[in-house]
Design a protein around this motif. Structure first.
Motif, PDB file in Angstrom:
ATOM      1  N   PRO A   1     155.834 -74.812  35.264  1.00 25.58           N
ATOM      2  CA  PRO A   1     156.989 -74.242  35.993  1.00 25.58           C
ATOM      3  C   PRO A   1     157.792 -72.987  35.813  1.00 25.58           C
ATOM      4  O   PRO A   1     157.474 -72.324  34.915  1.00 25.58           O
ATOM      5  N   ASP A   2     158.225 -72.558  37.047  1.00 27.45           N
ATOM      6  CA  ASP A   2     158.905 -71.070  36.820  1.00 27.45           C
ATOM      7  C   ASP A   2     159.786 -70.872  36.058  1.00 27.45           C
ATOM      8  O   ASP A   2     159.702 -69.590  35.111  1.00 27.45           O
ATOM      9  N   HIS A   3     160.436 -71.784  35.610  1.00 32.98           N
ATOM     10  CA  HIS A   3     161.743 -71.480  34.543  1.00 32.98           C
ATOM     11  C   HIS A   3     161.237 -71.699  32.999  1.00 32.98           C
ATOM     12  O   HIS A   3     161.578 -71.290  32.221  1.00 32.98           O
ATOM     13  N   CYS A   4     159.935 -71.951  32.937  1.00 38.75           N
ATOM     14  CA  CYS A   4     159.211 -71.995  31.544  1.00 38.75           C
ATOM     15  C   CYS A   4     159.204 -70.633  31.013  1.00 38.75           C
ATOM     16  O   CYS A   4     158.811 -69.556  31.614  1.00 38.75           O
ATOM     17  N   LEU A   5     159.917 -70.544  29.649  1.00 35.19           N
ATOM     18  CA  LEU A   5     159.965 -69.123  29.168  1.00 35.19           C
ATOM     19  C   LEU A   5     158.710 -68.704  28.396  1.00 35.19           C
ATOM     20  O   LEU A   5     158.158 -69.859  27.687  1.00 35.19           O
ATOM     21  N   VAL A   6     158.344 -67.507  28.495  1.00 35.87           N
ATOM     22  CA  VAL A   6     157.169 -67.036  28.004  1.00 35.87           C
ATOM     23  C   VAL A   6     157.459 -66.267  26.722  1.00 35.87           C
ATOM     24  O   VAL A   6     158.088 -65.244  26.710  1.00 35.87           O
TER      25      VAL A   6
ATOM     26  N   LEU B   1     148.826 -63.888  27.587  1.00 35.94           N
ATOM     27  CA  LEU B   1     149.827 -63.339  28.577  1.00 35.94           C
ATOM     28  C   LEU B   1     150.852 -62.753  27.685  1.00 35.94           C
ATOM     29  O   LEU B   1     151.477 -63.412  26.918  1.00 35.94           O
ATOM     30  N   LEU B   2     151.070 -61.202  28.159  1.00 34.82           N
ATOM     31  CA  LEU B   2     152.137 -60.506  27.327  1.00 34.82           C
ATOM     32  C   LEU B   2     153.264 -60.274  28.363  1.00 34.82           C
ATOM     33  O   LEU B   2     153.167 -60.612  29.692  1.00 34.82           O
ATOM     34  N   ILE B   3     154.595 -59.816  28.036  1.00 31.66           N
ATOM     35  CA  ILE B   3     155.664 -59.622  28.917  1.00 31.66           C
ATOM     36  C   ILE B   3     155.169 -58.457  29.794  1.00 31.66           C
ATOM     37  O   ILE B   3     154.982 -57.236  29.256  1.00 31.66           O
ATOM     38  N   ARG B   4     154.979 -58.628  31.092  1.00 34.20           N
ATOM     39  CA  ARG B   4     154.461 -57.492  32.156  1.00 34.20           C
ATOM     40  C   ARG B   4     153.021 -57.060  31.611  1.00 34.20           C
ATOM     41  O   ARG B   4     152.898 -55.852  31.886  1.00 34.20           O
ATOM     42  N   GLY B   5     152.408 -57.676  30.947  1.00 35.15           N
ATOM     43  CA  GLY B   5     150.931 -57.430  30.452  1.00 35.15           C
ATOM     44  C   GLY B   5     150.028 -58.365  30.066  1.00 35.15           C
ATOM     45  O   GLY B   5     150.370 -59.684  30.364  1.00 35.15           O
ATOM     46  N   CYS B   6     149.292 -58.028  29.524  1.00 36.61           N
ATOM     47  CA  CYS B   6     148.147 -59.220  28.960  1.00 36.61           C
ATOM     48  C   CYS B   6     147.269 -58.635  27.790  1.00 36.61           C
ATOM     49  O   CYS B   6     147.323 -57.378  27.466  1.00 36.61           O
TER      50      CYS B   6
ATOM     51  N   GLY C   1     157.650 -67.575  36.162  1.00 38.78           N
ATOM     52  CA  GLY C   1     158.033 -67.185  37.467  1.00 38.78           C
ATOM     53  C   GLY C   1     158.057 -65.627  37.579  1.00 38.78           C
ATOM     54  O   GLY C   1     157.370 -65.170  38.464  1.00 38.78           O
ATOM     55  N   GLU C   2     158.779 -64.837  36.595  1.00 42.80           N
ATOM     56  CA  GLU C   2     158.841 -63.761  36.553  1.00 42.80           C
ATOM     57  C   GLU C   2     157.281 -63.008  36.446  1.00 42.80           C
ATOM     58  O   GLU C   2     157.067 -61.990  36.951  1.00 42.80           O
ATOM     59  N   GLU C   3     156.750 -63.383  35.676  1.00 40.60           N
ATOM     60  CA  GLU C   3     155.143 -62.805  35.131  1.00 40.60           C
ATOM     61  C   GLU C   3     154.222 -63.192  36.643  1.00 40.60           C
ATOM     62  O   GLU C   3     153.491 -62.027  36.887  1.00 40.60           O
TER      63      GLU C   3
ATOM     64  N   ILE D   1     148.659 -70.946  32.737  1.00 46.99           N
ATOM     65  CA  ILE D   1     149.836 -70.596  32.247  1.00 46.99           C
ATOM     66  C   ILE D   1     150.644 -70.405  33.717  1.00 46.99           C
ATOM     67  O   ILE D   1     151.914 -70.809  33.615  1.00 46.99           O
ATOM     68  N   PHE D   2     149.988 -69.797  34.523  1.00 44.44           N
ATOM     69  CA  PHE D   2     150.813 -69.758  35.854  1.00 44.44           C
ATOM     70  C   PHE D   2     151.103 -70.996  36.723  1.00 44.44           C
ATOM     71  O   PHE D   2     151.836 -71.075  37.742  1.00 44.44           O
ATOM     72  N   THR D   3     150.646 -72.221  36.149  1.00 42.35           N
ATOM     73  CA  THR D   3     150.821 -73.460  36.764  1.00 42.35           C
ATOM     74  C   THR D   3     151.992 -74.321  36.101  1.00 42.35           C
ATOM     75  O   THR D   3     152.234 -75.385  36.491  1.00 42.35           O
TER      76      THR D   3
END
Length: 295
Positions: free
Chosen positions: A229-234, A199-204, A249-251, A225-227
């Motif tokens: 928490p929303d606040h988990c920083l990527v 998972l990349l920022i707004r990509g993969c 959450g953003e991704e 990854i998407f499971t």
């Protein structure tokens, strides 16, 4: 679930500098220029820890007793991450690059850290890892990579393993698709996830070489990854647009590829038409032997 160090024999305040750079295509080299004022601490005369303005690039986790550094290598646009326990100084390094070996050794020495494990999130195709060379410089250091990568290392990681350093730990989640041996490393409090090239920022990560599979990557990201928490920083292994961090959450909400259906995602990945990484022919063979191709 077990600590990976138990399988081998014995032996916050942090600032993530942001660089803005231009990129021609995903996976190719990038030209870097500093952009003053674009991020906390970049403008002259600004104390990044006193500035109250909030910038996207300044977002990071604050975990009690955790030292964190986000480091950057400009040719391959790779992020290397250093985490350490502030009490006993045990540390872990994620995705180190050969060209920045001296820099990484210097900061480890300056901060008085004891580097326990240098781990790669997968067998990289765009740069050579420094883990093998680093082991010759730091006594007791262990290298680590996924069991499914096919690469040599002291520790071969599988789902559920934990890399412990002091009171902290990183839990291994298998996230194949970019390669068979991709892993995501998640802190024990689930505040930070180091997603490698999955998972990349707004990509993969791309899926057109090294056992790549769009279907597996889509499943890995959504299930592993998407499971979180929303606040988990990527924190990804690469970024080509000057971004340093996102959140789960953003991704999940805004990622232009991964908000699509599986069928749409597969078509997107099939039509990227990217040139292969410039160093793939030397990087992959070297990384299969922990970067010790000339020794």
């Amino acid at each position: 679930m077990c600590s990976v160090l138990s399988r081998v024999r014995p032996f916050q305040r942090a600032l993530a500098l942001t660089l803005r750079y231009n990129i021609k295509t995903e996976g190719s080299s990038c030209a870097v220029t500093r952009s003053k004022g674009s991020c906390l601490g970049v403008s002259d005369g600004v104390d990044p820890l006193l500035n109250t303005r909030r910038f996207y690039c300044s977002r990071m986790a604050f975990t009690d007793g955790l030292l964190f550094r986000q480091l950057f290598e400009s040719e391959s646009c790779t992020y290397t991450y250093l985490l350490a326990d502030t009490d006993n100084k045990e540390a872990v390094l994620i995705d180190p690059v050969l060209e920045t070996l001296d820099r990484d050794l210097k900061i480890i020495k300056e901060l008085g850290l004891q580097l326990k494990v240098a781990v790669n999130t997968h067998c990289h195709a765009d740069h050579i890892t420094s883990t093998g060379r680093m082991k010759t410089k730091l006594f007791g250091l262990k290298s680590a990579i996924s069991k499914h990568s096919g690469a040599a290392a002291d520790i071969h990681l599988v789902e559920g393993d934990e890399i412990k350093f002091g009171r902290h730990s990183l839990k291994v989640k298998e996230t194949p698709g970019h390669t068979d041996g991709c892993i995501t490393l998640v802190t024990g409090d689930q505040r930070m996830a180091f997603t490698g090239d999955a998972l990349l920022i707004r990509g993969c990560g791309r899926t057109d070489f090294q056992q790549g599979s769009s279907e597996r990557l889509y499943s890995s990201i959504h299930k592993q990854i998407f499971t979180l928490p929303d606040h988990c920083l990527v924190y990804p292994a690469h970024d080509y647009l000057g971004q340093t961090v996102s959140t789960v959450g953003e991704e999940r909400k805004f990622n232009p590829r991964l908000t699509k259906s599986l069928e749409e995602f597969v078509q997107i990945m099939k039509n990227l038409n990217l040139p292969k990484p410039k160093k793939i022919d030397i990087s992959v063979p070297a990384n299969l032997v922990c970067g010790l191709h000339e020794i």
